[in-house]
Design an enzyme around this catalytic site. Structure first.
Site, PDB file in Angstrom:
ATOM      1  N   GLU A  72     -25.053  22.364 -27.234  1.00 34.17           N
ATOM      2  CA  GLU A  72     -23.820  22.589 -26.479  1.00 34.17           C
ATOM      3  C   GLU A  72     -22.874  21.398 -26.574  1.00 34.17           C
ATOM      4  O   GLU A  72     -22.166  21.049 -25.634  1.00 34.17           O
ATOM      5  CB  GLU A  72     -24.134  22.889 -25.003  1.00 34.17           C
ATOM      6  CG  GLU A  72     -25.018  24.089 -24.766  1.00 34.17           C
ATOM      7  CD  GLU A  72     -24.316  25.412 -25.039  1.00 34.17           C
ATOM      8  OE1 GLU A  72     -23.156  25.384 -25.480  1.00 34.17           O
ATOM      9  OE2 GLU A  72     -24.925  26.459 -24.816  1.00 34.17           O
ATOM     10  N   GLY A  73     -22.854  20.745 -27.728  1.00 41.58           N
ATOM     11  CA  GLY A  73     -22.039  19.550 -27.907  1.00 41.58           C
ATOM     12  C   GLY A  73     -22.885  18.329 -27.645  1.00 41.58           C
ATOM     13  O   GLY A  73     -23.357  18.107 -26.532  1.00 41.58           O
TER      14      GLY A  73
END
Length: 774
Positions: free
Chosen positions: A454-455
């Site tokens: 998610e990053g």
């Protein structure tokens, strides 16, 4: 004196008289603002505009409305959600042998997969009208957290279909036909979804994905229809190896103008059955310490009709906005759930281990060096749970607070890394030997996965938190940017002038109050409560002022260069983040009825956040490119110096006391930890409870040793026998103590494997055995 009065009058006239203000201030500022305005790419603009402003906006005002914080609904499970947790989740956890899943089978048993499908674990967020569970965000989070304390593999398998993926995208953007086609089969587990976003050349920068979809005509179901010719190569796709429906993100192009004049349409999302011609499910990955299904998918010249675009053809090019808005589920629910689970498990088991493990005749939890780490585990766990509840609560308010979820993702995964590292240090040798009874190792090895997805956290901290927060959450900056971008120059200037006047007043007020609170120690600041926590509200309000003025100055001086000064902006992001962490802790304390036993945890967590805020502001000022401005800001915020210190030892020792004794506080701190009576957590819990029940008896023997009535350097078993012989304890008491000590030895020991068992050459070898030695 008269000169001073004239200056005041001149300033008032300039600001009150619109024409003068426009000429002297607004026009030059408007021209300057256009010049320094940071250029935004299309994906940056969409990310900036996506999501909602929530409590993060209050923290940027310089004067947070604490009553608003207290008014947010207390997250709670419904009766059906609690029943699911007590029954289906409990049953699932008892079915899981995580060591066998990860190190032997490399997959969950078939009966577990079937149970997940049959009981709706993949349909937690799907509405009941489509056959789903229709659970709240807090229920989704609580379920994933509880499962994660037993098996990260199972937790990830459950959380992915309930976060970013076809189910969520369909519910938000799907056409009625798409919802009717897919949601019932996803709810029943007949279809298993995955979502393919990340590729070899596009990780956190999803806007650079090379995968393409070109508008063209093609054959579908025997007819010539308008559609897309897709080419993609994706990796790190969770559930891809077992998926029957593939969500795909790609860049859409229309070179022949079949849909209109726009050639580069933008990022688009489509839903494709994996048995569709040309779709390839490739090789499987093997994430460390987990055996959840993760792998690759490819497609070459795959033709699909336009109505397979999620939301239909009218949603072509809107994929990036869709993804950014829906990422809050992953960042705000799933990953915080895993981080909180790490805290619950580590706190409960490490407190127990510190009590039952003895060195030099004392529980190691009595040693201050151990207490330092143990207290950090306890306080971080309290804060993790507070952030989990508050962030999931925001999502249940039908919000998508992108900045808040980025804060939660980064800081909660990093805090969980600290927690499990401390737990490893205290467990020492027990933690590093893999086996059925090692409850920490998989969590330790799994933390980097949460940090990466998610990053990656480096991106999240350095670009997302303050990069989005400073612009989105500031009361005026985004509106000023919109005014500066207005093609009608005069209309934009008029709008800018009105905003600038308010902005100058805002900045002046914050600067004045920041200095005043710095000189008075925030003594005169307001607080919504009395008692010990009142001072924390005052200090957090003071630091909100500091954040506001530092943000204004840095944006004014650095302009578009600020987003490239990542080390500078990240420190301001840390200030915002710790204001949010501390707010969550205070919110939890109020929601749980201001429990007296919680105060050491609250004190430690808030003072730690204030210390980190102070360090971040000093680092920001010391490294600001303009040294004069940096020095001035430091003296403005901390005119008498930075008085924020790390939490004191008294609070740490009180935390350790609570963590090493059974009771309401320990249960409240670690209530999500699943205790398996037949595995390591159950053995440790039984040993802890048994030894604690004998605490008075062991204290009696220790006292006798100090008096010379019993020998000092003997084993526990020998000590008990001598005490029984000397009539210091009864036969029943001796038996109780010996039984407790047997459990203690069982709990602190590690798994052994028969010769050839690990190598797979001894197929008759028994399951891992436990050593008899202490």
């Amino acid at each position: 004196m008269s000169i001073f009065i004239l200056l005041i009058v001149a300033v008032i006239v300039i600001f009150i008289v619109t024409d003068i203000r426009m000429s002297v201030i607004s026009r030059p500022a408007f021209k300057f603002f256009k010049k320094v305005l940071p250029p935004l790419s299309q994906t940056e603009r969409e990310a900036m505009e996506a999501g909602d402003i929530w409590w993060d906006g209050e923290l940027f005002t310089g004067n947070p409305d604490w009553q608003k914080l207290h008014s947010y609904a207390k997250p709670a499970l419904s009766e059906k959600e609690q029943a699911f947790l007590d029954n289906q989740v409990h049953t699932l956890c008892n079915m899981l042998d995580d060591y066998k899943i990860v190190h032997q089978d490399k997959d969950m048993p078939k009966e577990v997969w079937q149970y997940l499908k049959d009981e709706g674990f993949f349909a937690l967020i799907i509405p009941e009208s489509y056959g789903g569970r229709d659970f709240s965000a807090i229920a989704n989070s609580t379920i994933v957290s509880t499962i994660a304390t037993k098996s990260l593999t199972a937790a990830v398998t459950v959380m992915v279909p309930n976060s970013l993926g076809p189910g969520e995208l369909l519910m938000h953007y799907g056409t009625d036909e798409q919802k009717e086609r897919w949601l019932p089969s996803l709810a029943k587990g007949k279809d298993v979804p995955c979502f393919a976003l990340t590729g070899p050349e596009a990780g956190s920068d999803a806007g650079s994905i090379p995968d393409t979809g070109v508008v063209c005509e093609g054959e579908f179901n025997g007819e010539t229809v308008l559609g897309l010719r897709l080419n993609w190569s994706k990796r790190y796709i969770t559930l891809a190896p077992v998926a029957s429906v593939l969500g795909l993100a790609f860049k859409m192009y229309d070179p022949d103008g079949l849909l209109g004049d726009q050639t580069d349409i933008g990022i688009t999302c489509a839903l494709i059955p994996t048995d569709h011609p040309g779709v390839q499910i490739g090789e499987r990955h093997y994430p460390m310490a987990m055996a959840f299904m993760n792998g690759t998918t490819y497609g070459e010249d795959v033709f699909i009709p336009l109505d397979w675009i999620i939301g239909g053809p009218e949603f072509a090019g809107r994929g990036w906005r869709m993804l950014v808005e829906c990422l809050s589920a992953g960042r705000g629910i799933s990953l915080p759930a895993l981080a909180s689970a790490t805290g619950h498990l580590s706190a409960r088991m490490t407190g127990a281990y510190a009590y039952v493990r003895k060195q030099f005749g004392l529980s190691i939890g009595k040693f201050e060096g151990v207490q330092e780490s143990l207290a950090r585990i306890g306080a971080h766990t309290y804060a993790l749970e507070a952030m989990r509840l508050m962030t999931a609560g925001a999502i249940d308010m039908k919000l998508s607070p992108s900045v808040v979820t980025a804060i939660a993702k980064y800081h909660m995964t990093e805090m969980s890394r600290t927690v499990v590292n401390d737990a490893f240090d205290i467990h020492a040798g027990k933690a590093i030997q893999l086996g059925h009874n090692n409850y920490l190792a998989h969590g330790y090895m799994g933390v980097p996965i949460s940090i990466t997805v998610e990053g990656a956290n480096i991106l999240t901290r350095n670009l997302m938190i303050f990069g989005q927060g400073a612009t989105r959450c500031h009361p005026y900056v985004l509106k000023e940017m919109e005014a500066a971008a207005n093609e009608d120059h005069e209309a934009g200037l008029k709008q800018f002038d009105e905003l600038l006047a308010k902005h100058i007043l805002f900045a002046g007020t914050n600067a004045t109050m920041a200095l005043f609170h710095g000189l008075t120690g925030a003594h005169f600041n307001s607080s919504p409560v009395s008692g010990m926590t009142a001072g924390y509200y005052k200090q957090l309000g003071r630091m909100s002022r500091a954040l506001a003025i530092c943000t204004d100055v840095s944006m004014l001086i650095l302009g578009g260069e600020l987003k490239r000064k990542e080390m500078i902006s990240a420190r301001l992001g840390d200030v915002l983040s710790h204001l949010y962490i501390a707010s969550s802790v205070l919110k939890r304390f109020e929601d749980q009825g201001r429990q007296q036993s919680d105060l050491p945890f609250v004190q430690y967590a808030i003072e730690n956040s204030l210390y980190e805020i102070g360090q971040a502001i000093y680092g920001f000022c010391d490294n600001f490119p303009n040294k004069v401005i940096g020095f001035t800001l430091k003296r403005l915020v901390f005119p008498l110096g930075n008085s924020y210190k790390k939490p004191n030892d008294d609070a740490a020792q009180q935390i350790c006391t609570h963590m090493q004794q059974p009771g309401v506080m320990r249960n409240r701190l670690t209530h999500l930890c699943f205790i398996d009576d037949n595995a390591g957590t159950g053995v440790m819990e039984q040993a802890f409870q048994a030894m604690y029940r004998c605490e008075g008896l062991f204290a009696k023997l220790s006292k006798a040793q100090h008096k010379g009535q019993l020998p000092a350097k003997v084993s526990i078993v020998e000590l008990i026998e001598k005490a029984k012989f000397s009539k210091l304890i009864s036969e029943d008491e001796a038996e109780t103590m010996l039984a407790a000590n047997e459990l203690r030895l069982l709990a602190i020991n590690v798994d052994n494997f028969a010769p050839g068992e690990l190598e797979g050459t001894n197929v008759k070898a028994s399951k891992s055995k436990k050593s008899k030695a202490a």
